[in-house]
Design an enzyme around this catalytic site. Structure first.
Site, PDB file in Angstrom:
ATOM      1  N   HIS A 139      -6.150  47.126   6.449  1.00  0.00           N
ATOM      2  CA  HIS A 139      -6.840  45.839   6.217  1.00  0.00           C
ATOM      3  C   HIS A 139      -6.004  44.892   5.356  1.00  0.00           C
ATOM      4  O   HIS A 139      -5.991  43.679   5.584  1.00  0.00           O
ATOM      5  CB  HIS A 139      -8.196  46.121   5.559  1.00  0.00           C
ATOM      6  N   GLY A 182     -17.147  29.007  10.190  1.00  0.00           N
ATOM      7  CA  GLY A 182     -18.252  28.094  10.462  1.00  0.00           C
ATOM      8  C   GLY A 182     -17.889  26.625  10.316  1.00  0.00           C
ATOM      9  O   GLY A 182     -18.585  25.757  10.858  1.00  0.00           O
ATOM     10  N   SER A 232     -17.792  24.136  13.354  1.00  0.00           N
ATOM     11  CA  SER A 232     -19.014  24.050  14.161  1.00  0.00           C
ATOM     12  C   SER A 232     -19.839  22.889  13.630  1.00  0.00           C
ATOM     13  O   SER A 232     -19.655  22.467  12.488  1.00  0.00           O
ATOM     14  CB  SER A 232     -19.831  25.340  14.060  1.00  0.00           C
ATOM     15  N   SER A 249     -11.574  34.639  11.926  1.00  0.00           N
ATOM     16  CA  SER A 249     -12.150  33.356  11.491  1.00  0.00           C
ATOM     17  C   SER A 249     -11.656  32.195  12.358  1.00  0.00           C
ATOM     18  O   SER A 249     -11.238  31.144  11.847  1.00  0.00           O
ATOM     19  CB  SER A 249     -11.869  33.091  10.016  1.00  0.00           C
ATOM     20  N   PRO A 250     -11.725  32.337  13.694  1.00  0.00           N
ATOM     21  CA  PRO A 250     -11.234  31.265  14.570  1.00  0.00           C
ATOM     22  C   PRO A 250     -12.087  30.007  14.518  1.00  0.00           C
ATOM     23  O   PRO A 250     -11.621  28.936  14.906  1.00  0.00           O
ATOM     24  CB  PRO A 250     -11.283  31.911  15.965  1.00  0.00           C
ATOM     25  N   TYR A 284     -17.153  46.230   5.556  1.00  0.00           N
ATOM     26  CA  TYR A 284     -18.187  45.243   5.898  1.00  0.00           C
ATOM     27  C   TYR A 284     -19.564  45.833   5.626  1.00  0.00           C
ATOM     28  O   TYR A 284     -19.980  46.800   6.273  1.00  0.00           O
ATOM     29  CB  TYR A 284     -18.088  44.797   7.361  1.00  0.00           C
TER      30      TYR A 284
HETATM   31  N1  LIG Z   1      -8.855  41.083   8.679  1.00  0.00           N
HETATM   32  C1  LIG Z   1      -9.505  40.375   7.797  1.00  0.00           C
HETATM   33  O1  LIG Z   1      -9.159  40.302   6.617  1.00  0.00           O
HETATM   34  C2  LIG Z   1     -10.724  39.618   8.251  1.00  0.00           C
HETATM   35  C3  LIG Z   1     -11.256  38.592   7.447  1.00  0.00           C
HETATM   36  C4  LIG Z   1     -12.374  37.905   7.933  1.00  0.00           C
HETATM   37  C5  LIG Z   1     -12.931  38.250   9.158  1.00  0.00           C
HETATM   38  N2  LIG Z   1     -12.392  39.279   9.882  1.00  0.00           N
HETATM   39  C6  LIG Z   1     -12.947  39.683  11.177  1.00  0.00           C
HETATM   40  O2  LIG Z   1     -12.965  38.554  12.011  1.00  0.00           O
HETATM   41  C7  LIG Z   1     -14.276  38.332  12.472  1.00  0.00           C
HETATM   42  C8  LIG Z   1     -14.501  36.859  12.617  1.00  0.00           C
HETATM   43  O3  LIG Z   1     -14.335  36.214  11.373  1.00  0.00           O
HETATM   44  P1  LIG Z   1     -15.443  35.197  10.921  1.00  0.00           P
HETATM   45  O4  LIG Z   1     -16.755  35.852  11.070  1.00  0.00           O
HETATM   46  O5  LIG Z   1     -15.012  34.620   9.643  1.00  0.00           O
HETATM   47  O6  LIG Z   1     -15.239  34.147  12.136  1.00  0.00           O
HETATM   48  P2  LIG Z   1     -15.781  32.734  12.500  1.00  0.00           P
HETATM   49  O7  LIG Z   1     -16.390  32.870  13.854  1.00  0.00           O
HETATM   50  O8  LIG Z   1     -14.711  31.746  12.280  1.00  0.00           O
HETATM   51  O9  LIG Z   1     -16.904  32.402  11.435  1.00  0.00           O
HETATM   52  C9  LIG Z   1     -18.198  32.923  11.466  1.00  0.00           C
HETATM   53  C10 LIG Z   1     -19.115  31.822  10.984  1.00  0.00           C
HETATM   54  O10 LIG Z   1     -19.075  30.776  11.957  1.00  0.00           O
HETATM   55  C11 LIG Z   1     -20.366  30.553  12.479  1.00  0.00           C
HETATM   56  N3  LIG Z   1     -20.253  30.402  13.935  1.00  0.00           N
HETATM   57  C12 LIG Z   1     -19.543  31.175  14.797  1.00  0.00           C
HETATM   58  N4  LIG Z   1     -19.715  30.731  16.061  1.00  0.00           N
HETATM   59  C13 LIG Z   1     -20.538  29.662  15.982  1.00  0.00           C
HETATM   60  C14 LIG Z   1     -21.104  28.771  16.945  1.00  0.00           C
HETATM   61  N5  LIG Z   1     -20.836  28.894  18.247  1.00  0.00           N
HETATM   62  N6  LIG Z   1     -21.917  27.773  16.507  1.00  0.00           N
HETATM   63  C15 LIG Z   1     -22.191  27.637  15.198  1.00  0.00           C
HETATM   64  N7  LIG Z   1     -21.697  28.448  14.234  1.00  0.00           N
HETATM   65  C16 LIG Z   1     -20.882  29.455  14.634  1.00  0.00           C
HETATM   66  C17 LIG Z   1     -21.214  31.736  12.107  1.00  0.00           C
HETATM   67  O11 LIG Z   1     -22.545  31.324  11.832  1.00  0.00           O
HETATM   68  P3  LIG Z   1     -23.850  32.036  12.479  1.00  0.00           P
HETATM   69  O12 LIG Z   1     -23.772  33.475  12.147  1.00  0.00           O
HETATM   70  O13 LIG Z   1     -24.962  31.311  11.791  1.00  0.00           O
HETATM   71  O14 LIG Z   1     -23.766  31.741  13.952  1.00  0.00           O
HETATM   72  C18 LIG Z   1     -20.546  32.231  10.815  1.00  0.00           C
HETATM   73  O15 LIG Z   1     -21.074  31.548   9.705  1.00  0.00           O
HETATM   74  C19 LIG Z   1     -15.175  39.004  11.435  1.00  0.00           C
HETATM   75  O16 LIG Z   1     -16.451  39.297  11.943  1.00  0.00           O
HETATM   76  C20 LIG Z   1     -14.370  40.212  11.118  1.00  0.00           C
HETATM   77  O17 LIG Z   1     -14.575  41.203  12.126  1.00  0.00           O
HETATM   78  C21 LIG Z   1     -11.290  39.932   9.452  1.00  0.00           C
END
Ligand SMILES: NC(=O)c1ccc[n+]([C@@H]2O[C@H](COP(=O)([O-])OP(=O)(O)OC[C@H]3O[C@@H](n4cnc5c(N)ncnc54)[C@H](OP(=O)(O)O)[C@@H]3O)[C@@H](O)[C@H]2O)c1
Length: 334
Positions: free
Chosen positions: A128, A212, A215, A207-208, A60
């Protein structure tokens, strides 16, 4: 917003974490710009309100997420359960990103992460992505050596199939599987979630909030510059308008539950994980402290069975894969 009490969950025996984690990929500009100052503030806020399960990876921001996490943890290491990952090298999906699970690579990856994080051990160390050129038993064997040395407390795997999980678990207990899982991405429920439930392995949905999509703030015009969502078919020009219409039912449930759309996304996951008998700790990511608080408050949102059922059918209506390369995620190899 008033912070709600954050419960804890045993992800694995002896690994007690907050019931919701924080995804520190968002501390780097994967979904829009973020300054270091804002990143440090957001992460500190998460820990302040009891979100102690912090998820990062060597890849990251090419190590910058780990460096930022390290800065916040300098005098707070004991407050958190720290997870990081190895095995991916730089590049974007389909454009030069590669996987390295060679046993000889595991130790140097960890040493580099420990250095950036400024810690002497991590609580959970994930592979990963599975390196299909290396038997998973060999990669996990090398990871197990790091547990024996006390540099890692627990092992995890990301985007593994059920079969890969079983093979790995036979070499060394796996504490957690981390894969994408949300109202819009339910493929893991077919095989890997049941396998995790059977083996007593925890599940960490990434990515729950569907990056994004689940939302009300999401706007496709935000996908500019290096935004990683540009690589995913479901965010493509031919799919996104349709996929956004699927939020309507989520919004309707949110209005009934006196909750927000992302909170319903998180509450739905909790309900479905309970149904499937798996311990689950989602790790939403956001750049904004107030959204950390909003997401955290989802631990107090309970959906009725009828509301959960109404959201169950949305994933099959989503147009476009969740990954540019189907074999990059477990469903493409099950
Ligand atoms: N193992 C893997 O291959 C893998 C892949 C992807 C991710 N991950 C891990 O999983 C974590 C989460 O994944 P993700 O970041 O894709 O998750 P996510 O929470 O589904 O998506 C993040 C996006 O959603 C938006 N968001 C989140 N909460 C919000 C809210 N309450 N209101 C409005 N927009 C909201 C964020 O925008 P804003 O920033 O503008 O709020 C951002 O654009 C990552 O940080 C990483 O640590 C792992």
């Amino acid at each position: 917003m008033t912070a709600v009490p954050m419960p804890t969950v045993d992800l694995a025996p002896g690994l007690t974490v907050s019931a919701q984690g924080y995804g520190a990929m968002s501390l780097t500009p994967v979904y829009g710009p973020i300054s270091d100052e804002a990143a440090l503030h957001t992460l500190a806020r998460a820990i302040d309100i009891g979100i102690t399960f912090i998820d990062t990876a060597n890849v990251y921001g090419e190590g910058h997420s780990e460096e930022l996490v390290g800065r916040v943890l300098r005098d707070r290491r004991d407050e958190v359960q720290l997870a990081t990952k190895f095995g991916l090298s730089r590049g974007t999906p389909g454009a030069g990103r590669s996987i390295d699970g060679h046993p000889d690579s595991v130790r140097p990856y960890l040493e580099a992460s420990l250095g950036r994080l400024g810690v002497d051990h991590v609580d959970l160390y994930y592979l990963h992505r599975v390196d299909l050129s290396v038997p998973i038993e060999d990669t996990v064997g090398a990871m197990a050596q790091l547990v024996a040395e006390g540099k890692v407390r627990y092992l995890g795997l990301s985007e593994v199939t059920a079969d890969e999980l079983r093979r790995a678990h036979a070499v060394h207990p796996i504490a957690a599987v981390q894969s994408e899982w949300s109202i819009f991405s339910r493929d893991v429920e077919r095989a890997v979630v049941p396998a995790a439930a059977e083996l007593g392995v925890g599940f960490v949905p990434y990515s729950p909030v569907s990056r994004g999509l689940l939302s009300d703030a999401f706007d496709p015009d935000q996908i500019v510059g290096g935004d990683m969502r540009a690589h995913f078919p479901r965010f493509g020009a031919d799919a996104i308008a349709h996929n956004l219409t699927l939020r309507k039912e989520v919004r309707a449930v949110a209005a009934e539950a006196n909750a927000t759309t992302p909170q319903v996304a998180l509450a739905w996951l909790a309900a479905v994980a309970r149904r499937l008998g798996v311990v689950s700790v989602p790790i939403p990511g956001t750049r904004h402290p107030q959204r950390v608080e909003e997401n955290a408050a989802a631990v107090a949102v309970e959906l009725t069975d009828e509301q959960v059922d109404r959201l169950d059918g949305l994933a099959e209506q989503v147009i476009g894969n969740r990954s540019a390369d189907p074999t990059w995620v477990s469903a493409g190899r099950e």
